[in-house]
Motif scaffolding. Structure first.
Motif, PDB file in Angstrom:
ATOM      1  N   UNK A 144      -7.911  10.520 -18.556  1.00 12.15           N
ATOM      2  CA  UNK A 144      -8.347   9.121 -18.559  1.00 12.15           C
ATOM      3  C   UNK A 144      -7.823   8.382 -17.335  1.00 12.15           C
ATOM      4  N   UNK A 145      -6.552   8.584 -17.000  1.00 11.24           N
ATOM      5  CA  UNK A 145      -5.934   7.840 -15.896  1.00 11.24           C
ATOM      6  C   UNK A 145      -6.580   8.141 -14.550  1.00 11.24           C
ATOM      7  N   UNK A 146      -7.035   9.371 -14.340  1.00 11.20           N
ATOM      8  CA  UNK A 146      -7.553   9.764 -13.033  1.00 11.20           C
ATOM      9  C   UNK A 146      -9.045   9.471 -12.856  1.00 11.20           C
ATOM     10  N   UNK A 147      -9.696   8.969 -13.889  1.00 11.12           N
ATOM     11  CA  UNK A 147     -11.130   8.688 -13.808  1.00 11.12           C
ATOM     12  C   UNK A 147     -11.379   7.204 -14.036  1.00 11.12           C
ATOM     13  N   UNK A 148     -11.848   6.453 -13.025  1.00  4.82           N
ATOM     14  CA  UNK A 148     -12.115   5.018 -13.202  1.00  4.82           C
ATOM     15  C   UNK A 148     -13.119   4.748 -14.320  1.00  4.82           C
TER      16      UNK A 148
END
Length: 668
Positions: A144-148
């Protein structure tokens, strides 16, 4: 005739013939109109693999190759991922595979795709709740964190509401629930359109005694009918007991066919076609089954790009597809053929190592023979050591107790490094659990000590006692002795090598005639695992007298039986055999069957082995074993003329009593 008395209000937009330039004559109007236009366009109709290539970023926290995800790196995962797309009619995807071929990341791509493109309720199941929490921290949070695109849809963990917790991620149109197969509550928590079942062969046989975890989880998706998607992924374990193998055999059994770079012949890769010069794993090459030409590993990238999945059977359910993949397909830079050969060479001589190789490298099940050793051969292999004494290699004691209607069978086993074991004592307490004196005699055995060759006196570190007969009486007695030393156990069928003992779970107990809710701790034991292990240990080759004179040692796991053991005990010790039976649906299943009625010696061995597992012996570091050896090896020996040790060991100089493992645990 009516005439208006006031003028009309001005329009909000330009009249016919008027220019609209005034409405867009401000800074940023162009960008606003472009954004408005993008919002009117429908989302692109992507497959899961296309979404991953466009939106998935791999974090350095969760991947050895951080950066943008590229399906071309593992081309064999493209079809598997795309079967999970809403436009594909497949409902169930089964993937039996080797370790580390990219399956979990493909499953995470599906999770990301569902959150972004096709939201709905999703259930992701790991073998245990603890593993589900670890997976959430190490894989789902970085996903989740690495995908806007995902960050803007999943509420931040710092939010005051409970939309984003360790095991729950809410997003517009859906929710991701993560749980363990050992939690029936988690498996029945909510209906789910999408279900991701990871490492299903490591699931327990039953979730909190409510049934098969896979069945419970899949039941959550039935209301979604043809719109549901279920992904089952696992490294296989044992033939006849492997869930993933059973599901794969009921599917269309797809294999990944790759072309030979020399003749173009399409084939799926088999380990017996991998050849090398003896002692030189670096010479490993694959030989084409069409032209028999040697294929160097640098051809693998092009072979994978030209590969395709082909069905090799007819599925029992047309909505289910199955895939199998070994580590021979592992991309360049991951697990190469040379390392596979080295792993195979290193595994020779060890059934456990070869089993791990077949499971994790070849993605195949291990055939557990479970053939009962001949009791006469065990009789001939009995050994002599000082009567009533624990041999030098034994470092701690456990016991197993089998409660019968008219007696309690009690065996004491000593354990050393590598789970080498010695039968130290066999006691039969006459009278069943309704006889008060029987429990008093059992209590006395817990307080007894057995002399060690090094001079110490060893007490039982842990006793595992069966609850199959008169469980309330066993719980009551165990509670009185203390659960730090006594572990009530319940045997269940099935193999679970990753965690053969689970628990403890809290059960009701009775004390002084009063019922105590959750007053006892019960451990569950996968008895098949320890029975098969015992038989495997009994089949180990033993060094000859000449080899032992030259310093050869017994192999790890060796079972030593004393000269005083009787024929009846030996017959009980090998009283069962593992056989393959067929279910009504035609699937193979392994089952332990008795060769004779009495098998208490084997049961007591299994319980004593479970006690060693509960004590932690399977997970102790080398330092802990050295500590035990130091305690026993440094002990002074003081014997009387009859050769019996008559005083306990004293603490060696320079060691604080609190530093002693065995002393601290009260074992001696």
């Amino acid at each position: 005739m009516y005439a208006p008395t006031s003028t009309n209000s001005p329009r909000s937009g330009p009249t016919s013939g008027e220019s609209g330039d005034a409405l867009t004559d401000f800074d940023g109007a162009g960008e606003l109109l472009r954004a408005w236009g993008r919002g009117l366009r429908p989302d692109p109709d992507l497959t899961v693999s296309e979404w991953a290539d466009r939106h998935r970023m791999l974090s350095g926290r969760a991947s050895a190759e951080p950066g943008r995800y590229r399906t071309v790196r593992t081309p064999y995962m493209r079809e598997i991922m795309d079967r999970l797309s809403p436009g594909d009619p497949t409902q169930r995807i089964v993937f039996m595979k080797a370790a580390q071929v990219g399956a979990t990341e493909a499953g995470n791509n599906w999770i990301g795709f569902a959150i972004h493109q096709a939201p709905g309720p999703m259930l992701a199941v790991q073998p245990t709740v603890e593993l589900a929490k670890r997976n959430s921290r190490q894989r789902i949070d970085p996903l989740i964190d690495e995908s806007p695109e995902l960050r803007e849809r999943v509420k931040p963990a710092r939010s005051r509401d409970a939309g984003n917790t360790m095991l729950s991620k809410e997003f517009a149109g859906g929710i991701l629930i993560m749980t363990g197969a050992n939690s029936a509550v988690g498996l029945r928590s909510t209906p789910a359109r999408y279900i991701f079942l990871d490492e299903v062969d490591a699931y327990p046989a039953s979730a909190d005694e409510e049934g098969d975890p896979v069945t419970l989880a899949e039941a959550r998706s039935l209301t979604f009918a043809h719109r549901r998607k279920v992904l089952l992924v696992s490294t296989p374990t044992i033939r006849g007991l492997s869930r993933i193998e059973r599901e794969y055999e009921a599917s269309d059994q797809r294999r990944f066919f790759v072309p030979c770079p020399h003749c173009g012949h399409a084939q799926w890769l088999k380990f017996d076609r991998l050849r090398w010069q003896k002692g030189r794993p670096e010479t490993a090459e694959y030989h084409c089954e069409g032209c028999d030409a040697a294929i160097a590993e640098h051809h693998k990238t092009a072979m994978l790009e030209g590969g395709e999945w082909r069905a090799t059977a007819t599925a029992a359910d047309p909505t289910t597809v199955g895939y199998h993949l070994s580590a021979l397909y592992s991309p360049i830079g991951w697990l190469n053929w040379e390392r596979i050969v080295r792993a195979w060479d290193a595994a020779q001589g060890s059934d456990e190592a070869i089993k791990a190789f077949r499971n994790t490298i070849l993605g195949e099940t291990w055939v557990e023979t479970g053939e009962a050793p001949d009791w006469q051969r065990l009789y001939d292999r009995r050994e002599r050591w000082k009567s009533g004494t624990v041999p030098a290699g034994g470092l701690f004691l456990t016991a197993g107790a089998d409660v019968q209607k008219d007696r309690i069978e009690f065996d004491v086993w000593a354990w050393g490094r590598g789970l080498e074991s010695w039968l130290v004592d066999h006691v039969v307490i006459e009278g069943g659990p309704d006889r008060h004196d029987a429990w008093s005699e059992l209590t006395a055995l817990l307080d007894r000590s057995w002399p060690h060759e090094g001079g110490a006196h060893l007490r039982i570190a842990r006793l595992a006692i069966d609850t199959g007969y008169e469980a309330p009486a066993v719980y009551s007695w165990s509670r009185a002795q203390g659960f730090g030393q006594v572990s009530p156990v319940k045997g269940v069928e099935g193999f679970n090598r990753s965690s053969p003992v689970s628990g403890p779970t809290l059960v009701d107990a009775t004390e002084g005639g009063k019922r105590l809710r959750r007053g006892a701790r019960l451990w569950t034991v996968a008895v098949s695992t320890f029975k098969a292990e015992t038989y495997r240990f009994l089949r180990l080759a033993r060094p000859t007298e000449e080899e032992m004179a030259d310093g050869a040692a017994f192999p790890p796991g060796s079972v030593h039986l004393p000269h005083w053991v009787e024929n009846e005990w030996l017959k009980q010790f090998v009283a069962e055999q593992l056989v393959t039976v067929r279910t009504k649906r035609g699937f193979a299943r392994l089952e332990w069957q008795k060769l004779r009625e009495r098998n208490e010696a084997l049961d007591c061995r299994v319980y004593a082995r479970a006690a060693a597992w509960i004590a932690g012996a399977d997970r102790w570091p080398d330092e802990k074993w050295r500590d035990l050896e130091d305690q026993l090896g440094a002990a002074p020996t003081d014997t009387d003329p009859a050769g019996q040790i008559n005083r306990p060991v004293q603490a060696p100089q320079g060691k604080r009593r609190s530093d002693w493992l065995g002393r601290r645990e009260g074992w001696f």
